[in-house]
Design a protein around this motif. Structure first.
Motif, mmCIF file in Angstrom:
data_model
loop_
_atom_site.group_PDB
_atom_site.id
_atom_site.type_symbol
_atom_site.label_atom_id
_atom_site.label_comp_id
_atom_site.label_asym_id
_atom_site.label_seq_id
_atom_site.Cartn_x
_atom_site.Cartn_y
_atom_site.Cartn_z
ATOM 1 N N MET A 133 41.504 48.213 42.537
ATOM 2 C CA MET A 133 40.415 48.526 41.602
ATOM 3 C C MET A 133 40.258 50.027 41.432
ATOM 4 O O MET A 133 39.388 50.525 40.761
ATOM 5 N N GLY A 134 41.114 50.773 42.118
ATOM 6 C CA GLY A 134 41.048 52.207 41.942
ATOM 7 C C GLY A 134 39.828 52.793 42.632
ATOM 8 O O GLY A 134 39.337 52.293 43.622
ATOM 9 N N SER A 135 39.323 53.904 42.081
ATOM 10 C CA SER A 135 38.205 54.604 42.693
ATOM 11 C C SER A 135 36.899 54.302 41.980
ATOM 12 O O SER A 135 36.019 55.145 41.920
ATOM 13 N N SER A 136 36.760 53.142 41.366
ATOM 14 C CA SER A 136 35.559 52.807 40.620
ATOM 15 C C SER A 136 34.344 52.848 41.524
ATOM 16 O O SER A 136 34.407 52.523 42.708
ATOM 17 N N GLU A 137 33.224 53.262 40.987
ATOM 18 C CA GLU A 137 31.989 53.354 41.734
ATOM 19 C C GLU A 137 31.036 52.244 41.288
ATOM 20 O O GLU A 137 31.274 51.541 40.313
ATOM 21 N N CYS A 138 29.956 52.106 42.039
ATOM 22 C CA CYS A 138 28.923 51.152 41.659
ATOM 23 C C CYS A 138 27.628 51.917 41.433
ATOM 24 O O CYS A 138 27.477 53.057 41.863
ATOM 25 N N ARG A 139 26.692 51.289 40.749
ATOM 26 C CA ARG A 139 25.383 51.884 40.508
ATOM 27 C C ARG A 139 24.361 51.098 41.307
ATOM 28 O O ARG A 139 24.377 49.865 41.318
ATOM 29 N N LEU A 140 23.454 51.788 41.989
ATOM 30 C CA LEU A 140 22.412 51.152 42.779
ATOM 31 C C LEU A 140 21.049 51.548 42.221
ATOM 32 O O LEU A 140 20.806 52.727 41.938
ATOM 33 N N TYR A 141 20.182 50.560 42.066
ATOM 34 C CA TYR A 141 18.827 50.886 41.597
ATOM 35 C C TYR A 141 17.835 49.857 42.142
ATOM 36 O O TYR A 141 18.185 48.701 42.379
ATOM 37 N N PRO A 142 16.582 50.275 42.377
ATOM 38 C CA PRO A 142 15.582 49.359 42.937
ATOM 39 C C PRO A 142 15.071 48.369 41.893
ATOM 40 O O PRO A 142 15.050 48.666 40.693
ATOM 41 N N LEU A 143 14.673 47.216 42.357
ATOM 42 C CA LEU A 143 14.022 46.213 41.517
ATOM 43 C C LEU A 143 12.704 45.889 42.211
ATOM 44 O O LEU A 143 12.610 44.964 43.006
ATOM 45 N N GLY A 144 11.713 46.720 41.960
ATOM 46 C CA GLY A 144 10.469 46.611 42.696
ATOM 47 C C GLY A 144 10.622 47.244 44.073
ATOM 48 O O GLY A 144 11.531 48.036 44.326
ATOM 49 N N GLU A 145 9.731 46.879 44.997
ATOM 50 C CA GLU A 145 9.732 47.484 46.331
ATOM 51 C C GLU A 145 10.533 46.677 47.345
ATOM 52 O O GLU A 145 10.779 47.161 48.444
ATOM 53 N N ARG A 146 10.963 45.473 46.982
ATOM 54 C CA ARG A 146 11.614 44.602 47.961
ATOM 55 C C ARG A 146 13.025 44.180 47.543
ATOM 56 O O ARG A 146 13.599 43.281 48.161
ATOM 57 N N ALA A 147 13.558 44.783 46.520
ATOM 58 C CA ALA A 147 14.884 44.367 46.055
ATOM 59 C C ALA A 147 15.695 45.572 45.603
ATOM 60 O O ALA A 147 15.153 46.568 45.105
ATOM 61 N N LEU A 148 17.003 45.447 45.797
ATOM 62 C CA LEU A 148 17.940 46.476 45.384
ATOM 63 C C LEU A 148 19.078 45.800 44.629
ATOM 64 O O LEU A 148 19.568 44.747 45.045
ATOM 65 N N VAL A 149 19.490 46.411 43.522
ATOM 66 C CA VAL A 149 20.561 45.862 42.690
ATOM 67 C C VAL A 149 21.779 46.768 42.758
ATOM 68 O O VAL A 149 21.665 47.988 42.604
ATOM 69 N N LEU A 150 22.932 46.152 43.013
ATOM 70 C CA LEU A 150 24.218 46.836 42.913
ATOM 71 C C LEU A 150 24.887 46.364 41.636
ATOM 72 O O LEU A 150 25.029 45.165 41.418
ATOM 73 N N GLU A 151 25.285 47.304 40.798
ATOM 74 C CA GLU A 151 25.908 46.965 39.520
ATOM 75 C C GLU A 151 27.293 47.590 39.436
ATOM 76 O O GLU A 151 27.453 48.796 39.633
ATOM 77 N N ALA A 152 28.295 46.763 39.158
ATOM 78 C CA ALA A 152 29.659 47.261 39.019
ATOM 79 C C ALA A 152 29.873 47.815 37.619
ATOM 80 O O ALA A 152 29.126 47.500 36.688
ATOM 81 N N GLU A 153 30.893 48.631 37.484
ATOM 82 C CA GLU A 153 31.228 49.159 36.167
ATOM 83 C C GLU A 153 31.644 48.014 35.249
ATOM 84 O O GLU A 153 32.457 47.164 35.654
ATOM 85 N N PRO A 154 31.124 47.949 34.013
ATOM 86 C CA PRO A 154 31.446 46.831 33.121
ATOM 87 C C PRO A 154 32.937 46.632 32.900
ATOM 88 O O PRO A 154 33.419 45.505 32.807
ATOM 89 N N GLU A 155 33.711 47.727 32.857
ATOM 90 C CA GLU A 155 35.143 47.608 32.581
ATOM 91 C C GLU A 155 35.925 47.050 33.761
ATOM 92 O O GLU A 155 37.110 46.758 33.647
ATOM 93 N N ALA A 156 35.241 46.870 34.905
ATOM 94 C CA ALA A 156 35.935 46.337 36.079
ATOM 95 C C ALA A 156 36.354 44.883 35.870
ATOM 96 O O ALA A 156 37.317 44.413 36.464
ATOM 97 N N GLY A 157 35.614 44.138 35.039
ATOM 98 C CA GLY A 157 35.989 42.766 34.706
ATOM 99 C C GLY A 157 36.043 41.844 35.902
ATOM 100 O O GLY A 157 35.232 41.923 36.825
ATOM 101 N N PHE A 158 37.046 40.963 35.908
ATOM 102 C CA PHE A 158 37.150 39.947 36.953
ATOM 103 C C PHE A 158 37.402 40.566 38.320
ATOM 104 O O PHE A 158 36.922 40.056 39.340
ATOM 105 N N VAL A 159 38.138 41.668 38.359
ATOM 106 C CA VAL A 159 38.411 42.321 39.637
ATOM 107 C C VAL A 159 37.102 42.782 40.279
ATOM 108 O O VAL A 159 36.871 42.601 41.472
ATOM 109 N N GLY A 160 36.221 43.367 39.475
ATOM 110 C CA GLY A 160 34.929 43.790 39.995
ATOM 111 C C GLY A 160 34.075 42.611 40.413
ATOM 112 O O GLY A 160 33.365 42.682 41.424
ATOM 113 N N GLN A 161 34.147 41.520 39.657
ATOM 114 C CA GLN A 161 33.385 40.329 40.010
ATOM 115 C C GLN A 161 33.857 39.770 41.349
ATOM 116 O O GLN A 161 33.050 39.373 42.188
#
Length: 231
Positions: A1-29
């Motif tokens: 998958m190369g050196s692709s990064e992920c994005r992290l952001y809070p969802l309220g005070e009790r949850a955290l979301v990790l989001e892969a790069e959209p172009e990662a496709g099935f490999v990222g999934q």
């Protein structure tokens, strides 16, 4: 998958979301599935794990993302972010091994009232549609809509058909349908607008089981025709 990064952001005070790069496709999934399984194992091992538990209350893989619900009195958001970033980078060199799941399906008849019309829409006979639908190699991308409802990727493009203009008020549990470019199975009776082509006797969701959902994100799924010909 190369050196692709992920994005992290809070969802309220009790949850955290990790989001892969959209172009990662099935490999990222696939990497998200691996990460979810790694976290489940770590939480399940407790003190036996090399890494201390993160006090995660829910681990929810989604399409191109992973949501973690945690106890802020036990785990800080900063600690969780550091651990996720570390695991995400480890996932570049590791692979996710899917479980194999077979779904026996009675195609057509009362369990698949839309089979004939769906086949006509695709320019196929009912038998041809069954052969091509059951010949597909599907993956569970995520669960949603209702407990245990698996959104499957891998439907042959030629089998994609529009949803019904008027949804049914009650679709029986176990119904196998096609809706747009996806196929799926209704775990419980509910309203629904997918074209119903068959039905399975498997119980896909049971809250009394150790693992309530028969299908989990990342599973590899095959439909197995049972019974006589739908023609």
């Amino acid at each position: 998958m190369g050196s692709s990064e992920c994005r992290l952001y809070p969802l309220g005070e009790r949850a955290l979301v990790l989001e892969a790069e959209p172009e990662a496709g099935f490999v990222g999934q696939r990497r998200i599935w691996w990460l979810a399984e790694r976290l489940r194992q770590q939480e399940g091992n407790g003190q036996a794990s090399a890494e201390p538990a993160l006090a995660l209350e829910e681990i929810v893989p989604g399409m191109n993302n992973l949501t973690l619900v945690f106890d802020p009195e036990v785990t800080s958001s900063a600690r969780l972010e550091r651990r996720l970033t570390e695991l995400w980078r480890q996932g570049e060199e590791l692979d996710f091994t899917p479980r194999e799941r077979e779904i026996p399906v009675h195609y057509g008849s009362e369990g698949g009232p839309d089979l004939d019309e769906t086949a006509r829409c695709c320019g196929l006979t009912p038998a041809e549609l069954v052969a091509r639908h059951s010949g597909g190699d599907y993956r569970v991308y995520f669960l949603g809509f209702q407990p245990g409802f698996a959104y499957l990727g891998g439907l042959e493009q030629a089998l994609a058909v529009p949803r019904r203009r008027e949804p049914r008020l009650r679709v029986p549990a176990g119904s196998v349908g096609i809706g747009g470019a996806q196929t799926g199975i209704y775990p419980a009776a509910s309203p629904g607008g997918w074209q119903l082509i068959g039905r399975t006797d498997l119980v896909l969701f049971d809250p009394n089981r150790d693992e309530p959902s028969y299908l989990l994100p990342g599973d590899r799924v095959r439909f197995i025709p049972v019974g006589g010909s739908p023609c």
